[in-house]
Design a protein around this motif. Sequence first.
Motif, PDB file in Angstrom:
ATOM      1  N   LEU A   1     -75.372 -27.296 -54.866  1.00 54.08           N
ATOM      2  CA  LEU A   1     -74.833 -28.532 -55.434  1.00 54.08           C
ATOM      3  C   LEU A   1     -75.517 -28.898 -56.753  1.00 54.08           C
TER       4      LEU A   1
ATOM      5  N   PHE B   1     -75.350 -20.601 -54.309  1.00 52.69           N
ATOM      6  CA  PHE B   1     -73.919 -20.649 -53.989  1.00 52.69           C
ATOM      7  C   PHE B   1     -73.411 -19.268 -53.580  1.00 52.69           C
TER       8      PHE B   1
ATOM      9  N   PHE C   1     -67.412 -22.682 -57.776  1.00 51.95           N
ATOM     10  CA  PHE C   1     -68.726 -22.968 -58.370  1.00 51.95           C
ATOM     11  C   PHE C   1     -68.597 -23.969 -59.515  1.00 51.95           C
TER      12      PHE C   1
ATOM     13  N   ILE D   1     -68.340 -27.365 -57.875  1.00 48.58           N
ATOM     14  CA  ILE D   1     -69.220 -27.595 -56.731  1.00 48.58           C
ATOM     15  C   ILE D   1     -69.746 -29.027 -56.690  1.00 48.58           C
TER      16      ILE D   1
ATOM     17  N   LEU E   1     -68.193 -26.181 -46.174  1.00 47.42           N
ATOM     18  CA  LEU E   1     -68.016 -25.504 -47.466  1.00 47.42           C
ATOM     19  C   LEU E   1     -66.936 -24.436 -47.345  1.00 47.42           C
TER      20      LEU E   1
END
Length: 290
Positions: A11, A18, A55, A58, A67
Amino acid sequence: MEKETLHNKALAGDINAFQQLFAEFQHPLKSYLYRLLTDRNDADDLTHDTFIRAFDKISTFNRQSSLKTWVFSIATHLAYDHLKKKKRWPKDAQDQGAMLAIGTAEIAQSFRTVHSTSPAGAYDMMEHIDFCFTCISKTLPIENQVALILKDIYDFPVKEICLILDKTEGVVKHLLNDARETMTGIFDHRCALVNKNGICDQCSQLNGIFNPKQDQQAQRMQLDLVKGSKKFNRTELYELRARLVKAIDPLQSEGADLQDIIMRCTRTAIGDVDNFFDVANPSKPSSIIP
């Protein structure tokens, strides 16, 4: 590294964190996209695009879902944009594919070449039932197809499908019921494995071509689907098919390359691909994106 720490780092814009989280469901995501798109190159491209888009966005992930669900939602919308430009498949798509292969010596030879040279070129009836399931699901409207595959093949709860499709629970349940009824009706009419009046017997025909030394009836009777055909109703037969499909990886099964080239032939026959020979050779399993 603990999952919560990875989430926090992702995050905060840590691409390596990620990447580790994405890797946990990258292959199911790619196989899901393949079932929707029926093209390995497109599935590769959209998996990559999903990674980049997720991404990039995010910071907007608010943890109202997992997620995985959030990323599948992004992938689904990318697939929808791709598929809305294409026509739904006709119910006889496989018949058209079979006729193209029978009438085109070069295509038939390409089947035999993949079967004899590829480590994933085996033929198995169960895998062809998976192929058939995908082809029939392509006759559905996109939202019905997505709901069906997410619920019956990838075990997403209805509430998570609601988030992915941005629909109410009632609408998603309606999409699922309609999709299952359509799938059940087409299978009931077509499948000669469980219905003597069925008009499609590709499973046995292809088994005879690629496994000529095997007893076809013995192969048929190994399937719970066939053994249960006389005692189960049509809904229960659909559920048997779905359980079988759920257990098969369309990208890494023993016959994945053979089934993919048969899929390419089917797509060519219905006009989804302009030229069978323009499509690249079966792709190799990709590494973790990027």
